[in-house]
Design an enzyme around this catalytic site. Structure first.
Site, PDB file in Angstrom:
ATOM      1  N   LYS A  71      35.850  17.549 -18.864  1.00 28.73           N
ATOM      2  CA  LYS A  71      37.299  17.362 -18.788  1.00 28.73           C
ATOM      3  C   LYS A  71      37.660  16.205 -17.866  1.00 28.73           C
ATOM      4  O   LYS A  71      38.653  15.508 -18.098  1.00 28.73           O
ATOM      5  CB  LYS A  71      38.007  18.649 -18.362  1.00 28.73           C
ATOM      6  CG  LYS A  71      37.919  19.723 -19.445  1.00 28.73           C
ATOM      7  CD  LYS A  71      38.928  20.833 -19.303  1.00 28.73           C
ATOM      8  CE  LYS A  71      38.854  21.731 -20.539  1.00 28.73           C
ATOM      9  NZ  LYS A  71      39.633  22.920 -20.498  1.00 28.73           N
TER      10      LYS A  71
ATOM     11  N   LYS B 124      32.557  22.391 -29.761  1.00 30.67           N
ATOM     12  CA  LYS B 124      33.173  23.721 -29.676  1.00 30.67           C
ATOM     13  C   LYS B 124      34.551  23.738 -30.348  1.00 30.67           C
ATOM     14  O   LYS B 124      35.311  22.773 -30.218  1.00 30.67           O
ATOM     15  CB  LYS B 124      33.303  24.037 -28.177  1.00 30.67           C
ATOM     16  CG  LYS B 124      33.941  25.332 -27.832  1.00 30.67           C
ATOM     17  CD  LYS B 124      33.977  25.528 -26.316  1.00 30.67           C
ATOM     18  CE  LYS B 124      35.296  25.078 -25.725  1.00 30.67           C
ATOM     19  NZ  LYS B 124      35.861  25.965 -24.721  1.00 30.67           N
TER      20      LYS B 124
ATOM     21  N   LYS C  37      41.266  24.836 -28.404  1.00 32.59           N
ATOM     22  CA  LYS C  37      42.727  24.745 -28.549  1.00 32.59           C
ATOM     23  C   LYS C  37      43.184  23.311 -28.412  1.00 32.59           C
ATOM     24  O   LYS C  37      44.189  22.913 -28.983  1.00 32.59           O
ATOM     25  CB  LYS C  37      43.420  25.524 -27.424  1.00 32.59           C
ATOM     26  CG  LYS C  37      43.178  26.979 -27.392  1.00 32.59           C
ATOM     27  CD  LYS C  37      44.100  27.568 -26.308  1.00 32.59           C
ATOM     28  CE  LYS C  37      43.534  28.834 -25.724  1.00 32.59           C
ATOM     29  NZ  LYS C  37      42.985  28.647 -24.386  1.00 32.59           N
TER      30      LYS C  37
HETATM   31  N1  AQP Z   1      34.784  27.993 -29.495  1.00 31.12           N
HETATM   32  C1  AQP Z   1      34.659  29.136 -28.841  1.00 31.12           C
HETATM   33  N2  AQP Z   1      33.724  30.037 -29.222  1.00 31.12           N
HETATM   34  C2  AQP Z   1      33.585  31.236 -28.562  1.00 31.12           C
HETATM   35  N3  AQP Z   1      34.363  31.585 -27.502  1.00 31.12           N
HETATM   36  C3  AQP Z   1      35.303  30.709 -27.110  1.00 31.12           C
HETATM   37  N4  AQP Z   1      36.231  30.745 -26.130  1.00 31.12           N
HETATM   38  C4  AQP Z   1      36.947  29.605 -26.130  1.00 31.12           C
HETATM   39  N5  AQP Z   1      36.528  28.798 -27.105  1.00 31.12           N
HETATM   40  C5  AQP Z   1      35.503  29.447 -27.742  1.00 31.12           C
HETATM   41  C6  AQP Z   1      36.391  31.880 -25.233  1.00 31.12           C
HETATM   42  O1  AQP Z   1      37.753  32.276 -25.264  1.00 31.12           O
HETATM   43  C7  AQP Z   1      38.101  32.785 -23.977  1.00 31.12           C
HETATM   44  C8  AQP Z   1      39.387  32.172 -23.561  1.00 31.12           C
HETATM   45  O2  AQP Z   1      39.221  30.788 -23.405  1.00 31.12           O
HETATM   46  P1  AQP Z   1      40.280  29.974 -22.547  1.00 31.12           P
HETATM   47  O3  AQP Z   1      41.482  29.740 -23.337  1.00 31.12           O
HETATM   48  O4  AQP Z   1      40.541  30.646 -21.293  1.00 31.12           O
HETATM   49  O5  AQP Z   1      39.540  28.664 -22.191  1.00 31.12           O
HETATM   50  P2  AQP Z   1      38.662  27.668 -23.000  1.00 31.12           P
HETATM   51  O6  AQP Z   1      37.279  28.150 -23.055  1.00 31.12           O
HETATM   52  O7  AQP Z   1      38.859  26.390 -22.313  1.00 31.12           O
HETATM   53  O8  AQP Z   1      39.282  27.676 -24.470  1.00 31.12           O
HETATM   54  P3  AQP Z   1      39.603  26.468 -25.393  1.00 31.12           P
HETATM   55  O9  AQP Z   1      40.096  26.996 -26.655  1.00 31.12           O
HETATM   56  O10 AQP Z   1      38.466  25.528 -25.467  1.00 31.12           O
HETATM   57  O11 AQP Z   1      40.834  25.814 -24.644  1.00 31.12           O
HETATM   58  P4  AQP Z   1      41.052  24.347 -24.117  1.00 31.12           P
HETATM   59  O12 AQP Z   1      40.994  23.502 -25.336  1.00 31.12           O
HETATM   60  O13 AQP Z   1      42.402  24.474 -23.506  1.00 31.12           O
HETATM   61  O14 AQP Z   1      39.963  24.046 -23.142  1.00 31.12           O
HETATM   62  C9  AQP Z   1      36.940  32.490 -23.045  1.00 31.12           C
HETATM   63  O15 AQP Z   1      36.184  33.688 -22.868  1.00 31.12           O
HETATM   64  C10 AQP Z   1      36.128  31.486 -23.782  1.00 31.12           C
HETATM   65  O16 AQP Z   1      34.754  31.589 -23.478  1.00 31.12           O
END
Ligand code: AQP
Length: 355
Positions: free
Chosen positions: A115, A218, A221
């Site tokens: 990031k 991955k 969001k």
């Molecule tokens: N691609 C994924 N596969 C499996 N698990 C996932 N998680 C996120 N992406 C995947 C799990 O979802 C939970 C919540 O995630 P979060 O929103 O707190 O943070 P993150 O991991 O940063 O999710 P994103 O979607 O990738 O968000 P952005 O794009 O904002 O960084 C966690 O348990 C995570 O492991």
């Protein structure tokens, strides 16, 4: 030897549309754990401002994640659902953990490096660097023992263990004096600990759901392309369009999982099918081995719509009544605050603040 009381904690950031990765990696596990455990599930809004400070729609995003929890089957009466900023003890413990953790530990975090990206590292917020310390506080302010997360959070949970361990060692005498510790084994060593060594709960056939546009990235969001992910609120036509357009290779599906090696997109779609149908990848390949994606993709659409549409319908219903949803979060916040305060009351004494 005494044990910490088993307790499950996890959180999701209100930073955008929840997707299939969040559901399969995290929320579905949250639901399953309720039957056997006391669970606390949190919308981690303090984390949402680490990468981007100003949000126009944080309140609606927060409600949307709470609605997704409940629509997926989390019982907010039996367990606790709340938003993080309603419990200031998270931030208070995070400050203490900022003084326990070392900067080098934070700088080694892969998510921070991704990031903060090389030359931007000097420009990102201090909060982004300290994020894992707040995450450790989120869990440990309840002295939670088990944390269901996707595979991407594994490193942050190892760091939460490091922070707990350093706190336990640095304050060992104080913990004994205050009489609030528990004798546990860490490996073969007996330790008098205040904080438990949290156990990550990661697993299943899709611990890391990958982007539909690139099987090496991955599902996220924050990916600029909405075609890269299936959102929990997507309707059946949108799910169908995204799966049809999902990147694949020209070969048929193999009959054995070994045949998925070097085929990240095929492996991802098979993993998603397996997770959605509560099967293993082996089971899925027994059924679809030798078939082309033109056969497999429609079956995947049907399954995804079957699993997700009741959730999105219920989410919409809950989001229509924000007064009810806000009352659930307020009630959860009050119950979480009472528990967190119990810990902080002891932590303030352990650290030695004048009371
Ligand atoms: N691609 C994924 N596969 C499996 N698990 C996932 N998680 C996120 N992406 C995947 C799990 O979802 C939970 C919540 O995630 P979060 O929103 O707190 O943070 P993150 O991991 O940063 O999710 P994103 O979607 O990738 O968000 P952005 O794009 O904002 O960084 C966690 O348990 C995570 O492991």
């Amino acid at each position: 030897m005494a044990e910490f009381q088993p307790l499950v904690f996890s959180g999701v950031q209100p930073t955008g549309n929840l997707h299939l990765g969040n559901y399969l990696g995290a929320i579905r596990k949250f639901v399953a754990l309720q039957a056997e455990h006391d669970c606390i599930y949190c919308v981690v809004d303090l984390h949402a401002i680490t990468a981007q400070l100003v949000h126009d729609d944080m309140r609606s995003q927060t409600r949307s994640i709470a609605a997704a929890f409940i629509a997926s089957g989390i019982d907010p009466k039996e367990h606790i659902v709340f938003n993080q900023s309603a419990v200031p003890q998270h931030a208070e413990l995070a400050w203490i953990f900022n003084c326990v953790a070392r900067i080098g530990w934070m700088e080694r975090m892969t998510q921070f490096k991704d990031k903060a990206g090389g030359k931007n590292a000097e420009q990102v917020s201090l909060g982004l660097l300290a994020y894992p310390s707040l995450m450790a506080a989120d869990i440990l302010v309840y002295r939670a023992t088990h944390v269901p997360v996707g595979d991407d959070q594994k490193q942050h949970l190892e760091l939460a263990r490091d922070i707990a361990q350093k706190f336990n060692i640095d304050f060992m005498e104080h913990i004994r004096r205050e009489g609030s510790g528990v004798d546990i084994m860490v490996g073969d060593e007996p330790v008098h600990a205040y904080f438990p060594m949290v156990e990550p709960l990661i697993g299943g056939p899709a611990p890391r759901v990958m982007s539909l546009r690139d099987g090496t990235k991955k599902m996220s969001k924050s990916d600029a392309s909405d075609l890269s992910r299936i959102n929990l609120l997507d309707d059946a036509d949108t799910v169908s369009k995204k799966v049809r357009k999902a990147k694949t290779d020209p070969d048929a599906l193999p009959s054995e999982t070994d045949g998925l090696k070097g085929r990240p997109e095929a492996e991802n779609l098979v993993g998603i099918y397996a997770a959605l149908s509560d099967k293993t990848k082996e089971d899925v390949l027994r059924e679809f081995g030798g078939q082309q994606f033109s056969v497999f993709k429609p079956a995947l659409v049907e399954l995804a719509v079957h699993v997700l549409s009741p959730i999105s319908e219920e989410m919409r219903r809950l989001l229509d009544d924000t007064t009810h949803l806000d009352a659930i979060l307020r009630d959860g916040g009050e119950r979480a605050r009472a528990r967190a305060e119990k810990t902080m009351d002891q932590v303030r004494d352990i650290v030695g603040f004048l009371r």
